[in-house]
Motif scaffolding. Structure first.
Motif, PDB file in Angstrom:
ATOM      1  N   ASN A 138     -14.147  -4.670   1.005  1.00 50.41           N
ATOM      2  CA  ASN A 138     -12.756  -4.352   1.309  1.00 50.41           C
ATOM      3  C   ASN A 138     -12.297  -5.061   2.583  1.00 50.41           C
ATOM      4  O   ASN A 138     -11.202  -5.635   2.638  1.00 50.41           O
ATOM      5  CB  ASN A 138     -12.590  -2.835   1.451  1.00 50.41           C
ATOM      6  N   LYS A 142      -9.405  -7.970   2.974  1.00 47.79           N
ATOM      7  CA  LYS A 142      -8.293  -7.814   3.916  1.00 47.79           C
ATOM      8  C   LYS A 142      -8.120  -9.052   4.790  1.00 47.79           C
ATOM      9  O   LYS A 142      -7.002  -9.403   5.177  1.00 47.79           O
ATOM     10  CB  LYS A 142      -8.523  -6.593   4.810  1.00 47.79           C
ATOM     11  N   ASN A 180      -9.644   1.990  -5.607  1.00 48.20           N
ATOM     12  CA  ASN A 180      -9.056   2.176  -4.274  1.00 48.20           C
ATOM     13  C   ASN A 180      -8.992   0.855  -3.515  1.00 48.20           C
ATOM     14  O   ASN A 180      -8.008   0.560  -2.826  1.00 48.20           O
ATOM     15  CB  ASN A 180      -9.878   3.193  -3.472  1.00 48.20           C
ATOM     16  N   GLN A 183      -6.132  -1.145  -4.885  1.00 45.29           N
ATOM     17  CA  GLN A 183      -4.850  -0.582  -4.454  1.00 45.29           C
ATOM     18  C   GLN A 183      -4.574  -0.890  -2.987  1.00 45.29           C
ATOM     19  O   GLN A 183      -3.425  -1.146  -2.602  1.00 45.29           O
ATOM     20  CB  GLN A 183      -4.842   0.932  -4.694  1.00 45.29           C
ATOM     21  N   ASP A 184      -5.626  -0.858  -2.173  1.00 47.54           N
ATOM     22  CA  ASP A 184      -5.467  -1.175  -0.746  1.00 47.54           C
ATOM     23  C   ASP A 184      -5.078  -2.629  -0.517  1.00 47.54           C
ATOM     24  O   ASP A 184      -4.536  -2.967   0.537  1.00 47.54           O
ATOM     25  CB  ASP A 184      -6.770  -0.889   0.010  1.00 47.54           C
ATOM     26  N   ASN A 185      -5.380  -3.482  -1.495  1.00 50.77           N
ATOM     27  CA  ASN A 185      -5.132  -4.927  -1.342  1.00 50.77           C
ATOM     28  C   ASN A 185      -4.261  -5.432  -2.495  1.00 50.77           C
ATOM     29  O   ASN A 185      -4.541  -6.468  -3.086  1.00 50.77           O
ATOM     30  CB  ASN A 185      -6.472  -5.674  -1.300  1.00 50.77           C
ATOM     31  N   ARG A 186      -3.196  -4.703  -2.771  1.00 50.80           N
ATOM     32  CA  ARG A 186      -2.372  -4.995  -3.938  1.00 50.80           C
ATOM     33  C   ARG A 186      -1.766  -6.397  -3.884  1.00 50.80           C
ATOM     34  O   ARG A 186      -1.727  -7.102  -4.897  1.00 50.80           O
ATOM     35  CB  ARG A 186      -1.266  -3.950  -4.064  1.00 50.80           C
TER      36      ARG A 186
END
Length: 210
Positions: A138, A142, A180, A183-186
């Motif tokens: 993740n 990012k 998740n 979704q955090d890195n759409r």
């Protein structure tokens, strides 16, 4: 302290060292032993930990940077920081920061080692390294626009570990945590078409199981 790469050349095959713990990453049966990569992970982790004994947080980057003069030491430090992220959550953010500072190849060597873990060993990972692996991927996604190459390969490999028709808690956990992550890195997901297609296929395939 000599780096693990130097130590292994002078002391023989790393697999011959039986004094180290069997595995800090994997759940192994009584007849299984840690493989070469797993043993090297632990040796490099111990090497980096030894370098940082008595070093204050502001001095960590300078200490590791000075130790990276030789390519063999640089590779060992990168692998040691990676191993620390997977097994020492309290040090993870510091280690990720220093991986970002010290990597010389756009994270290629880190991604290569992680690919082996995700594609060949994910089902055997202990609970903590498994959680830390998701956290690390993740973080890499990012910062994907800042020199992290190959994080898409890791996300794709994680998606491939999600099994249709498997209602085990571990499989459900993985499906939820990868979702998740996406979704955090759409915005990144929408720009990375192969991952978007694979994610749609994966979750449409398993949605009937729930």
């Amino acid at each position: 302290m000599a780096s693990p790469a130097v130590a292994s050349r002078s002391g023989g095959d790393v697999s011959e060292d039986r004094s180290a713990p069997r595995s800090v990453l994997l759940n192994l049966t009584g007849i299984e032993v840690a493989d070469e990569q797993d043993q090297l992970f632990e040796k490099c982790r111990a090497y980096v930990a030894n370098l940082l004994v008595g070093i204050s947080p502001p001095e960590v980057a300078n200490k590791l940077g000075s130790a990276c003069c030789e390519m063999s030491s640089h590779n060992d430090i990168m692998l040691g920081l990676l191993a620390m992220i997977l097994v020492e959550p309290s040090s993870a953010r510091m280690c990720f920061h220093n991986l970002s500072l010290l990597n010389r190849d756009g994270w290629v060597s880190v991604v290569r080692n992680l690919e082996v873990v995700v594609m060949e060993k994910f089902t055997k990972l202990q609970e903590q390294p498994r959680s830390q692996l998701i956290w690390l991927v993740n973080e890499m996604v990012k910062t994907g626009g800042k020199g992290v190459m190959g994080c898409d390969k890791l996300v794709l490999a994680l998606l491939r570990n999600i099994e249709g028709g498997n209602l085990d808690n571990s499989n459900i956990w993985l499906a939820e945590h990868v979702l998740n992550l996406l979704q955090d890195n759409r915005a990144w997901l929408e720009q990375t078409k192969p991952i978007l297609c694979s994610a749609l296929y994966t979750y449409l395939r398993i949605i009937t199981d729930h």
